[in-house]
Design a protein around this motif. Structure first.
Motif, PDB file in Angstrom:
ATOM      1  N   LEU A   9       0.867  -1.177   0.000  1.00  0.00           N
ATOM      2  CA  LEU A   9       0.000   0.000   0.000  1.00  0.00           C
ATOM      3  C   LEU A   9       0.904   1.228   0.000  1.00  0.00           C
ATOM      4  N   PHE A  10       0.962   1.888  -1.129  1.00  0.00           N
ATOM      5  CA  PHE A  10       1.870   3.009  -1.377  1.00  0.00           C
ATOM      6  C   PHE A  10       1.065   4.303  -1.265  1.00  0.00           C
ATOM      7  N   ILE A  11       1.152   4.961  -0.102  1.00  0.00           N
ATOM      8  CA  ILE A  11       0.341   6.138   0.199  1.00  0.00           C
ATOM      9  C   ILE A  11       1.168   7.395  -0.015  1.00  0.00           C
ATOM     10  N   MET A  12       0.640   8.299  -0.818  1.00  0.00           N
ATOM     11  CA  MET A  12       1.311   9.574  -1.065  1.00  0.00           C
ATOM     12  C   MET A  12       0.353  10.720  -0.776  1.00  0.00           C
ATOM     13  N   PHE A  13       0.843  11.698  -0.007  1.00  0.00           N
ATOM     14  CA  PHE A  13       0.104  12.931   0.198  1.00  0.00           C
ATOM     15  C   PHE A  13       0.747  14.019  -0.656  1.00  0.00           C
ATOM     16  N   THR A 327       0.710  -6.747   4.386  1.00  0.00           N
ATOM     17  CA  THR A 327       0.789  -5.588   3.488  1.00  0.00           C
ATOM     18  C   THR A 327       1.888  -4.623   3.938  1.00  0.00           C
ATOM     19  N   MET A 328       2.857  -4.413   3.062  1.00  0.00           N
ATOM     20  CA  MET A 328       3.838  -3.350   3.299  1.00  0.00           C
ATOM     21  C   MET A 328       3.143  -2.008   3.093  1.00  0.00           C
ATOM     22  N   ILE A 329       3.377  -1.055   4.002  1.00  0.00           N
ATOM     23  CA  ILE A 329       2.731   0.253   3.929  1.00  0.00           C
ATOM     24  C   ILE A 329       3.805   1.342   3.883  1.00  0.00           C
ATOM     25  N   VAL A 330       3.662   2.240   2.921  1.00  0.00           N
ATOM     26  CA  VAL A 330       4.573   3.375   2.778  1.00  0.00           C
ATOM     27  C   VAL A 330       3.760   4.656   2.850  1.00  0.00           C
ATOM     28  N   VAL A 331       4.217   5.617   3.638  1.00  0.00           N
ATOM     29  CA  VAL A 331       3.619   6.954   3.672  1.00  0.00           C
ATOM     30  C   VAL A 331       4.699   7.956   3.303  1.00  0.00           C
ATOM     31  N   THR A 332       4.417   8.791   2.293  1.00  0.00           N
ATOM     32  CA  THR A 332       5.379   9.797   1.854  1.00  0.00           C
ATOM     33  C   THR A 332       4.629  10.945   1.187  1.00  0.00           C
ATOM     34  N   ALA A 333       5.363  11.841   0.538  1.00  0.00           N
ATOM     35  CA  ALA A 333       4.780  12.996  -0.155  1.00  0.00           C
ATOM     36  C   ALA A 333       5.562  13.254  -1.424  1.00  0.00           C
ATOM     37  N   ASP A 334       4.922  13.951  -2.380  1.00  0.00           N
ATOM     38  CA  ASP A 334       5.612  14.243  -3.640  1.00  0.00           C
ATOM     39  C   ASP A 334       6.550  15.442  -3.530  1.00  0.00           C
TER      40      ASP A 334
END
Length: 563
Positions: A9-13, A327-334
């Motif tokens: 789950l590749f989460i980007m804000f 589930t691998m989870i990533v939280v980052t931003a552009d």
């Protein structure tokens, strides 16, 4: 090195500053759900994007390549046909790749037409959507002016709002991104004077909850015994402008929670020409005003608080469905947001608030147990995620895919393995040829380019077009207020020379030989001789005997007819 995580789950804000999370040290804004993810994973403190602007940065995330490699260096610049993406690489490992939310992708329509790729085909749809299979794409920029909409695609979010009873042609603006003034008129979120007003929408119908709900729908649809492993890119539009948030988040923070902007009057003196042009643009001028900061920063904080609450909702669903365990989870931003720092607003340049982003990675694998709750201070680039995802899916990066992916896998860090030959510096690029700054400075489009080279102490910026560099000593000047680019001190000249050496080293990277891997090159060496090409041979004794077998024996009888 692989992970036993089944899914990613590749989460980007969008436009989320690294230091506006409590786990990164914000004194007033509490983000317990992101903090909890960090306590169960690894939090990276030195992650830099490859371009501090939405479209170019995202294309680097999705391709695992620098902007000067993939070519999409500004918003709306198409990603050319042939550039491979995360989805392309993961499918070779049996993993599907889906999108929910924003990519800022523009398809290479001309290239697709030239090659006869139909956008209605599966391959064409993936080429046009950055390699993703679209579950719900919505870039969240439904601005509308005299010449029409900024984004020409259909807005699924606008259609959702209409189905909920919000009227008009563009409820994204009229409700989700506007308030109501004292006279009952639309208080548009485009005007920052309205940032303190609540958006005229039910909180559960606003953009961030909508995207969270769509991700929950996706997880439920994929939660079947025969479902393939998947990567889901959940890409939120917020806390990107317009800076306005629904109740109750609009009133959670006030001017007393605003951290004084990091800036100094000395920065204006003899400022670098490009920096000065951005300081003096409309956005920079706006963020000099106290009333802008006092209304916009609390709204920005409210948007982040809402985002964290929605992550809590999503994480709870993952736990209830058992997906948190695989589930691998990533939280980052552009990229980040200046918020008045250095007399700037928005992003664009290479100060920390703009180019450095949060990155938190949770790997549920047992191999990652030793690193839970740890902090990594190594220099990381956003393109490292593509390499990490590929290795997590079971792929082998070294010699097989590192001719395409220019980042480095973070799996050794996640699983507590020793690092060997880690990078000494990071690079970011910015093409500002489309901006008013380039026009004001009368810089040719091909010269309107900036490059950052930074290590843990020094940050250097090179500008094309004959403009001087910038340099910051972040040990002596951690706030990056004193530009040493014109210094004549020997120690500073030596650092500038070192940075140019690194810049030239980076420029010499092998970034376009993408059709043949290192492994294939090794396997191909010498094969032409086994197919009869024996150049340089004098009498045959110089090479293996078997290479000459087709060229020996009795001469054939020749009959020539001369008339």
């Amino acid at each position: 090195m692989t992970s036993n995580a089944k899914n990613i789950l590749f989460i980007m804000f969008d436009q989320l500053r690294f230091d506006y999370l409590s786990c990164y040290g914000h004194p007033h804004l509490k983000t317990p759900n992101m903090d909890r993810l960090a306590s169960n994973g690894v939090r990276f403190t030195n992650c830099y994007v490859q371009s501090p602007v939405c479209g170019s940065s995202r294309m680097s995330f999705y391709t695992g390549r620098y902007p000067s490699s993939h070519g999409a260096q500004w918003n709306g610049f198409p990603l050319k046909v042939g550039e491979m993406t995360i989805g392309d690489h993961l499918r070779t490992q049996g993993m599907d790749s889906y999108l929910i939310g924003k990519t800022h992708m523009r398809a290479d329509v001309e290239g697709m037409a030239r090659l006869g790729i139909s956008p209605d085909s599966t391959i064409g749809a993936r080429v046009a959507e950055c390699g993703f299979d679209v579950f719900d794409r919505d870039d969240g920029l439904w601005a509308e002016g005299p010449d029409g909409f900024y984004d020409q695609q259909k807005s699924t979010y606008n259609e959702y709002l209409k189905s909920k009873g919000y009227g008009g042609n563009n409820p994204w603006h009229d409700y989700a991104n506007s308030g109501v003034d004292d006279q009952g008129d639309i208080a548009s979120g485009w005007m920052m004077m309205h940032a303190d007003k609540p958006a005229n929408i039910r909180e559960e119908d606003s953009e961030t909850p909508y995207m969270t709900s769509r991700c929950i729908d996706f997880i439920d649809q994929m939660n079947t015994p025969d479902s393939k492993p998947w990567l889901c890119h959940l890409s939120y539009i917020k806390p990107h402008w317009p800076y306005i948030v629904p109740a109750p988040y609009h009133g959670m923070y006030g001017k007393e929670d605003v951290i004084a902007p990091n800036r100094a009057e000395s920065e204006k003196n003899n400022a670098h020409p490009v920096y000065q042009a951005f300081m003096n643009n409309v956005i920079g001028q706006a963020f000099r005003r106290d009333e802008v900061l006092e209304s916009v920063v609390p709204a920005y904080m409210g948007l982040i608080k809402q985002a964290d609450d929605q992550l809590g909702r999503l994480f709870q669903h993952l736990e209830e469905t058992g997906r948190m365990n695989d589930t691998m989870i990533v939280v980052t931003a552009d990229h980040g947001d200046y918020m008045g720092d250095h007399w700037l607003g928005e992003k664009d340049l290479f100060h920390e608030p703009s180019v450095k982003v949060p990155m938190i990675i949770y790997d549920p694998s047992e191999q990652a147990d030793s690193t839970r709750g740890t902090v990594c201070d190594e220099l990381v680039e956003s393109i490292d995620l593509a390499a990490t995802f590929y290795e997590a899916s079971g792929g082998v990066l070294k010699d097989q895919l590192d001719h395409i992916l220019e980042g480095r896998s973070l799996m050794p860090i996640l699983q507590g393995q020793p690092l060997t030959d880690w990078r000494e510096y990071v690079v970011s690029e910015y093409d500002y040829s489309m901006t008013p700054a380039a026009v004001k400075l009368d810089i040719a489009p091909r010269d309107a380019r900036l490059f950052m080279v930074a290590d843990k102490r020094w940050k250097f910026m090179h500008a094309e077009g004959g403009i001087r560099p910038m340099l910051f000593d972040r040990e002596a000047d951690p706030r990056e207020l004193n530009d040493l680019g014109e210094s004549t001190l020997p120690e500073h000249l030596a650092v500038i020379d070192l940075m140019y050496q690194r810049f030239n080293e980076w420029n010499r990277r092998l970034n376009q030989r993408t059709t043949v891997s290192e492994q294939q090159v090794r396997a191909m060496r010498g094969t032409s001789r086994r197919r009869g090409v024996v150049l340089g041979v004098y009498d045959g004794t110089e090479i293996e005997r078997e290479l000459m077998v087709r060229y020996e024996g009795r001469a054939a009888e020749q009959r020539l007819s001369l008339e």
